[in-house]
Design a protein around this motif. Structure first.
Motif, PDB file in Angstrom:
ATOM      1  N   MET A 118      -1.654  -7.775  -6.932  1.00 41.70           N
ATOM      2  CA  MET A 118      -2.591  -6.702  -7.209  1.00 41.70           C
ATOM      3  C   MET A 118      -3.972  -7.276  -7.512  1.00 41.70           C
ATOM      4  O   MET A 118      -4.957  -6.851  -6.938  1.00 41.70           O
ATOM      5  N   LEU A 119      -4.017  -8.215  -8.442  1.00 47.74           N
ATOM      6  CA  LEU A 119      -5.288  -8.826  -8.805  1.00 47.74           C
ATOM      7  C   LEU A 119      -5.866  -9.605  -7.638  1.00 47.74           C
ATOM      8  O   LEU A 119      -7.070  -9.559  -7.370  1.00 47.74           O
ATOM      9  N   PHE A 120      -4.993 -10.319  -6.924  1.00 47.01           N
ATOM     10  CA  PHE A 120      -5.445 -11.086  -5.771  1.00 47.01           C
ATOM     11  C   PHE A 120      -5.987 -10.159  -4.687  1.00 47.01           C
ATOM     12  O   PHE A 120      -7.020 -10.453  -4.072  1.00 47.01           O
ATOM     13  N   ALA A 121      -5.301  -9.050  -4.465  1.00 49.06           N
ATOM     14  CA  ALA A 121      -5.754  -8.095  -3.443  1.00 49.06           C
ATOM     15  C   ALA A 121      -7.116  -7.519  -3.815  1.00 49.06           C
ATOM     16  O   ALA A 121      -7.985  -7.343  -2.950  1.00 49.06           O
ATOM     17  N   GLY A 122      -7.334  -7.247  -5.105  1.00 46.90           N
ATOM     18  CA  GLY A 122      -8.640  -6.744  -5.544  1.00 46.90           C
ATOM     19  C   GLY A 122      -9.738  -7.766  -5.329  1.00 46.90           C
ATOM     20  O   GLY A 122     -10.844  -7.432  -4.872  1.00 46.90           O
ATOM     21  N   ALA A 123      -9.444  -9.029  -5.656  1.00 45.62           N
ATOM     22  CA  ALA A 123     -10.437 -10.086  -5.454  1.00 45.62           C
ATOM     23  C   ALA A 123     -10.735 -10.276  -3.975  1.00 45.62           C
ATOM     24  O   ALA A 123     -11.901 -10.415  -3.577  1.00 45.62           O
ATOM     25  N   ALA A 124      -9.694 -10.256  -3.148  1.00 39.52           N
ATOM     26  CA  ALA A 124      -9.893 -10.388  -1.701  1.00 39.52           C
ATOM     27  C   ALA A 124     -10.701  -9.210  -1.165  1.00 39.52           C
ATOM     28  O   ALA A 124     -11.578  -9.383  -0.308  1.00 39.52           O
TER      29      ALA A 124
END
Length: 134
Positions: A1-7
């Motif tokens: 989730m956090l990675f997807a937001g950063a990406a």
């Protein structure tokens, strides 16, 4: 989730490049953002590692405290000074050396201790059958 937001933020930033002419301010935004995030993540990771290490120390201390014949000095070992740690480490290096050479003295302990008691019977966990005796 956090990675997807950063990406997703990086994709949005990259897509805005042509509209602002890939200028210095545009580059500065991503450079500053990634630097700040990296700086903050160092503290998050360090905190997580400290918690894991503390939990591991507690678990090992419990094993030492509950096992017959262990040396109680190993409890809370991280609180000893460097000289005491080095002495204990040297004892275990000597034990390992003796074991590699065939264990001439037949002991399993770096220093004399009282004879250990036979293993205690353990209560089987709920839902699992007891392990067969060897």
């Amino acid at each position: 989730m956090l990675f997807a937001g950063a990406a997703g933020l990086i994709v949005i930033w990259a897509l805005t490049g042509p509209f602002v002419g890939f200028g210095d301010t545009w580059q500065l935004i991503i450079n500053t953002s990634t630097t700040i995030i990296t700086f903050l993540m160092v503290f998050v990771i360090q905190n997580s590692q400290n918690r894991d290490t503390a939990a591991l120390h507690i678990k090992i201390d419990e094993l030492i405290a509950r096992t017959e014949g262990t040396r109680r000095v190993l409890l809370d070992l991280e609180e000893l000074d460097d000289t005491a740690l080095e002495k204990i480490r040297a004892e275990y290096e000597e034990l390992a050396r003796r074991e590699r050479e065939g264990g001439q003295d037949g002991t399993d302990s770096p220093s004399p201790r009282r004879p250990s008691a036979p293993p205690r019977a353990t209560k089987p966990r709920a839902g699992k059958p007891p392990a067969p005796a060897p």
